[in-house]
Design a protein around this motif. Sequence first.
Motif: not given
Length: 208
Positions: A185, A187-189
């Motif tokens: 999560q 990394r996605r942010e």
Amino acid sequence: MKKPQLMNVQVAERDLIDGLVTGINVITAFNEDSARLTATELAEKVGISRSAARRYLLTLVHTGMAATDGRIFWLTPKVLTLGRSYLDSARLPRAIVPYLQKLTAELQESTNYSVLEGDDVVYVSRVNAPRVLTTGFEPGTRLPAYASTAGRVLLSGLPDEELDAYLERLELIAYTHLTITDKAQLRRELAAIRESGFAVTENQYEIG
């Protein structure tokens, strides 16, 4: 004047001054949770003998950077001169202030200049908004990079290999019930921040 180039210097152990390294560790052993320490407590935190810890503490008292009641020791405001030396000698923190002032005037919000230091973000310069009451992080404040807005912006700009290494060694701590504790999560942010060029965080390090 030519700007000095940063170098990744590998220092041989024989070139280190062990006493200076230990002295720095002694000072940084004091924190919010350990504002006052006995020689025994400091020895345990730093990994030195009690007698050595006491000598280091008495040296700090002698220089005015610590005080004691004879048993317990604590740092004094004079220790801030160590951080002041950086602010006085580094050009960028001073050079950036006019730009922060301009941004603050335009946005009517406080602005900061921050840098990555290891896995943390350190706030170096700040200009407060023109309000009676202002809140925020003052220069010298250190926070986990992943749990702060400035830290996430800086992390999003890392080369992929550096970001991968950071995430691999990172231990995610839930400072609040809303702190991101999943690496995928996070990394996605960070990818979204890299795409948009800005970050917004709420209640990641503290509530409110």
